[in-house]
Scaffold this motif. Structure first.
Motif, PDB file in Angstrom:
ATOM      1  N   SER A   1       0.601  -1.378   0.098  1.00  0.00           N
ATOM      2  CA  SER A   1      -0.380  -0.146   0.120  1.00  0.00           C
ATOM      3  C   SER A   1       1.094   1.524   0.014  1.00  0.00           C
ATOM      4  O   SER A   1       0.159   2.518   0.716  1.00  0.00           O
TER       5      SER A   1
ATOM      6  N   ARG B   1      -5.339   1.329 -11.711  1.00  0.00           N
ATOM      7  CA  ARG B   1      -5.180   0.469 -10.181  1.00  0.00           C
ATOM      8  C   ARG B   1      -5.458   1.683  -9.414  1.00  0.00           C
ATOM      9  O   ARG B   1      -6.061   1.334  -8.273  1.00  0.00           O
ATOM     10  N   SER B   2      -4.361   2.143  -9.583  1.00  0.00           N
ATOM     11  CA  SER B   2      -4.725   3.316  -8.066  1.00  0.00           C
ATOM     12  C   SER B   2      -6.021   4.335  -8.261  1.00  0.00           C
ATOM     13  O   SER B   2      -5.666   4.498  -7.252  1.00  0.00           O
TER      14      SER B   2
ATOM     15  N   THR C   1      -8.521   2.495  -7.354  1.00  0.00           N
ATOM     16  CA  THR C   1      -8.429   2.068  -5.879  1.00  0.00           C
ATOM     17  C   THR C   1      -8.759   3.428  -4.947  1.00  0.00           C
ATOM     18  O   THR C   1      -9.510   3.650  -3.810  1.00  0.00           O
TER      19      THR C   1
END
Length: 388
Positions: free
Chosen positions: A172, A205-206, A209
């Protein structure tokens, strides 16, 4: 000449004619097979999985592993990394589960330790792949990436930055992963197209998220009450209802209380109430005074003395000047094999780490050493090579 007829057998008849027990061991033990990116050979995989039930086949696998490890030290070619790669590939095929008893982690560690100081293999993609596979088998891969960064190993390849960024993303640490990918792009790590594609996927992806976190926060805010007036009113209504009930109960109990006589308190006349307080006063008199300072500090009355005046009793007997030094020296027993190994050292004449260490270990020692390497992957490296 007469034509010879060739009889073609169907797969089922061919399997029965070969008198093999089964050819689908991977179906029975597929949960114990670790996937490989390059895929697996099914015939080799079946033979390897038979070792679960056949001890003779397991012994043959261990003998083949011993032969390959010995061939590493006996190699005289121009590419000393090649036998290490061949041994690693064979262990991955012959031990599909890649467990602690396979010795794969030990081979990883010995191979990377053999060439970490060689400028020839710092930019070799095969050598970098061994490092990355070793990092996947360690509990904390950050130690591996710090070592690669400090010793400039694999920095010209995109695989180094992609694997490093994936590791940081799994922890993370999105900002650090973004910086690593940007660093690889600025250094033009090859293939640059693969690195840019990985960076685009990382950004997607970030963003997903971040959007998921924002949606969760908004849902929590929507479910939470905006104002607390409802709960206050509900509490006020409850209190009002309880007061009304108590008033009603008082009204009901009033006529009964009027009719009843007051509750009489029992009083024992035989006890001397006049003398009791005086007795209590005499009992509690000692607690009303704290005493003098000397009485309070009576534990500290002992006066300290000099320790130099005390002499340790010596053993009786003659004391010579040279005999004491010789008698105090204790000779430590050293096995002859261990002394020979310490003289020769852990490296061969060509500067490569000796791989015979694995051949001399049994299953328990291999498993124990594997667990130690998982915890500390650089435990056998010289201190000067470690990042500071």
């Amino acid at each position: 000449m007469e034509d010879v007829e060739v009889q073609v057998l169907d797969p089922e008849t061919e399997f029965l004619a070969s008198k093999r027990e089964t050819g689908n061991e991977w179906e029975l033990f597929k949960e114990n097979v670790r996937p490989l990116k390059r895929g697996r050979n099914v015939s080799v995989l079946n033979d390897a999985l038979k070792a679960h039930t056949q001890n003779q086949l397991k012994k043959s696998l261990l003998e083949e592993r011993r032969r390959l490890i010995e061939a590493i030290d006996e190699y005289q070619g121009d590419d000393p990394l090649h036998p290490w790669i061949q041994c690693i590939k064979w262990i991955q095929e012959a031990f599909p589960s890649a467990g602690d008893s396979s010795g794969l982690v030990l081979i990883y560690e010995q191979s990377v330790r053999a060439f970490w100081h060689s400028d020839r293999y710092k930019d070799d993609f095969r050598y970098l792949k061994v490092w990355l596979e070793y990092a996947e088998n360690c509990n904390d891969a950050q130690v591996i990436y710090n070592f690669l960064d400090a010793n400039d190993i694999g920095k010209t390849h995109a695989a180094y930055y992609i694997a490093y960024a994936l590791h940081l993303e799994s922890k993370s640490k999105m900002k650090a992963a973004n910086e690593i990918l940007n660093l690889g792009i600025s250094r033009s790590a090859q293939p640059i197209e693969k690195l840019r594609d990985a960076y685009k996927k990382f950004l997607l992806r970030s963003m997903k998220t971040q959007n998921a976190n924002n949606s969760e926060d908004s849902m929590e805010n929507n479910n939470a009450p905006v104002r607390s007036f409802g709960t206050v009113l509900a509490g006020e209504e409850n209190r009002r209802q309880t007061t009304e009930n108590s008033n009603l109960a008082k009204k009901i109990l009033k006529p009964e209380q009027v009719q009843r006589a007051p509750l009489s308190v029992y009083n024992d006349r035989n006890v001397d109430t006049i003398g009791q307080p005086s007795k209590l006063k005499t009992d509690f008199n000692p607690w009303q005074t704290l005493g003098t300072r000397a009485e309070r500090n009576k534990e500290n009355n002992s006066i300290p003395a000099k320790w130099t005046s005390y002499k340790v009793p010596q053993r009786p007997g003659p004391r010579a000047g040279g005999s004491t030094t010789q008698g105090a020296c204790i000779q430590v027993f050293v096995d002859e094999e261990c002394s020979e190994k310490s003289k020769t050292g852990g490296e061969t004449e060509s500067g490569r780490t000796s791989s015979l260490q694995l051949t001399e270990m049994d299953g328990k020692n291999i498993k124990k050493e594997t667990e130690l390497l998982r915890e500390n992957p650089l435990r056998n490296f010289p201190s000067k090579s470690l990042p500071r």
